[in-house]
Design an enzyme around this catalytic site. Structure first.
Site, PDB file in Angstrom:
ATOM      1  N   SER A 156      37.661  39.085  49.545  1.00  0.00           N
ATOM      2  CA  SER A 156      36.560  38.125  49.634  1.00  0.00           C
ATOM      3  C   SER A 156      37.104  36.718  49.504  1.00  0.00           C
ATOM      4  O   SER A 156      38.028  36.462  48.722  1.00  0.00           O
ATOM      5  CB  SER A 156      35.535  38.370  48.533  1.00  0.00           C
ATOM      6  OG  SER A 156      34.581  37.319  48.493  1.00  0.00           O
ATOM      7  N   TYR A 186      32.455  40.727  40.243  1.00  0.00           N
ATOM      8  CA  TYR A 186      32.800  41.151  41.607  1.00  0.00           C
ATOM      9  C   TYR A 186      34.079  40.459  42.072  1.00  0.00           C
ATOM     10  O   TYR A 186      34.997  41.101  42.608  1.00  0.00           O
ATOM     11  CB  TYR A 186      31.649  40.816  42.553  1.00  0.00           C
ATOM     12  CG  TYR A 186      31.994  40.892  44.023  1.00  0.00           C
ATOM     13  CD1 TYR A 186      32.000  42.096  44.697  1.00  0.00           C
ATOM     14  CD2 TYR A 186      32.308  39.728  44.737  1.00  0.00           C
ATOM     15  CE1 TYR A 186      32.318  42.164  46.055  1.00  0.00           C
ATOM     16  CE2 TYR A 186      32.625  39.783  46.086  1.00  0.00           C
ATOM     17  CZ  TYR A 186      32.633  40.998  46.744  1.00  0.00           C
ATOM     18  OH  TYR A 186      32.953  41.058  48.071  1.00  0.00           O
TER      19      TYR A 186
END
Length: 258
Positions: free
Chosen positions: A150, A163
């Protein structure tokens, strides 16, 4: 199927391959000629739909079920893969492993519970680690491992701290594995999406959030799953044989000015 069929004769496994970015990756690898194992955790209907779409396009695919984030998940996944591959009459072994499956815990640090933390790490970090570990005997020399990371690991994003930590750990795993597996000709890379339009991102239904996410990109739009799939297909191909240990920004230039 692509006329060039860069991945003809290859077998690929895409975790979380039935929806969103994973679905786009599964379909793209199949169009390049790969036999694709579409992994799913809970949604059999979505997996069957993705397999059907691939077959309609002239490709080959099969669904593989294993719940991730639970004890023994990697062994369950590989056992299911082996059985399904035998049912396909295909040769044993794997050429491309895409670790795409993941969940988000959209809470700032103060609100993250121990259960939240354990679950997001179990699915996003522990599962890929042991899937790779258990899969190395199946992965052929010259193979590819692609970890979906990400862009959040490169900027401060307090709203999804747990996350982002899982993806940062995956980035380090990518770097280490690239060195370890280099002698076998196996490349290991991380592809990092930014704000991407998928069916599992409910916040995009909020106009203000949608506008803000779009404006974060240099192109003033949200990413599409196919934007990410195209990058994954490149690093999975022989064209990227000299690229390994890399974190590849596939965010459309998100937060370049931050």
């Amino acid at each position: 199927m692509s006329s060039t069929a860069r991945l003809a004769g290859k077998t690929a496994l895409v975790t979380g391959g039935s929806r969103g970015i994973g679905r786009a990756i599964s379909r793209r690898l199949a169009r390049e000629g790969a036999l694709v194992a579409v992994h799913y955790g809970h949604d059999l209907t979505a997996a069957e739909r993705t397999v059907k779409e691939i077959e309609t396009d002239g490709g080959r695919a099969f669904a593989v079920h294993a719940e991730l984030g639970v004890p023994g998940d990697a062994d369950t996944l590989w056992s299911a893969f082996d059985r399904a591959l035998a049912d396909q009459g295909a040769d044993d072994g794997l050429d491309i492993l895409v670790n795409n499956a993941g969940i988000t815990v959209p809470r700032p640090l103060a609100d993250v519970t121990e259960a939240d933390y354990d679950r997001v790490f179990a699915i996003n970090t522990k599962a890929p680690f042991f899937i790779i570990q258990r899969g190395l005997s199946r992965l052929r020399d010259g193979g590819r491992i692609v970890n979906v990371s990400s862009v959040a690991t490169r900027v401060a994003f307090p709203a999804i701290v747990s996350y982002t930590m899982t993806k940062a750990a995956l980035d380090y795993l990518t770097l280490t594995l690239a060195q370890e597996l280099g002698p076998r000709g196996i490349t290991v890379n991380a592809v990092a999406p930014g704000y991407t339009e998928t069916e599992i991102n409910p916040t995009l239904a909020v106009p203000e959030i949608r506008r803000r996410y779009s404006e974060a990109s240099a192109f003033n739009r949200l990413g599409q799953p196919t934007d990410i799939a195209d990058v994954v297909a490149f690093v999975a191909s022989d064209d990227a044989r000299w690229v390994t240990g890399q974190w590849i920004d596939a965010s459309g230039g998100a937060h370049l000015g931050v």
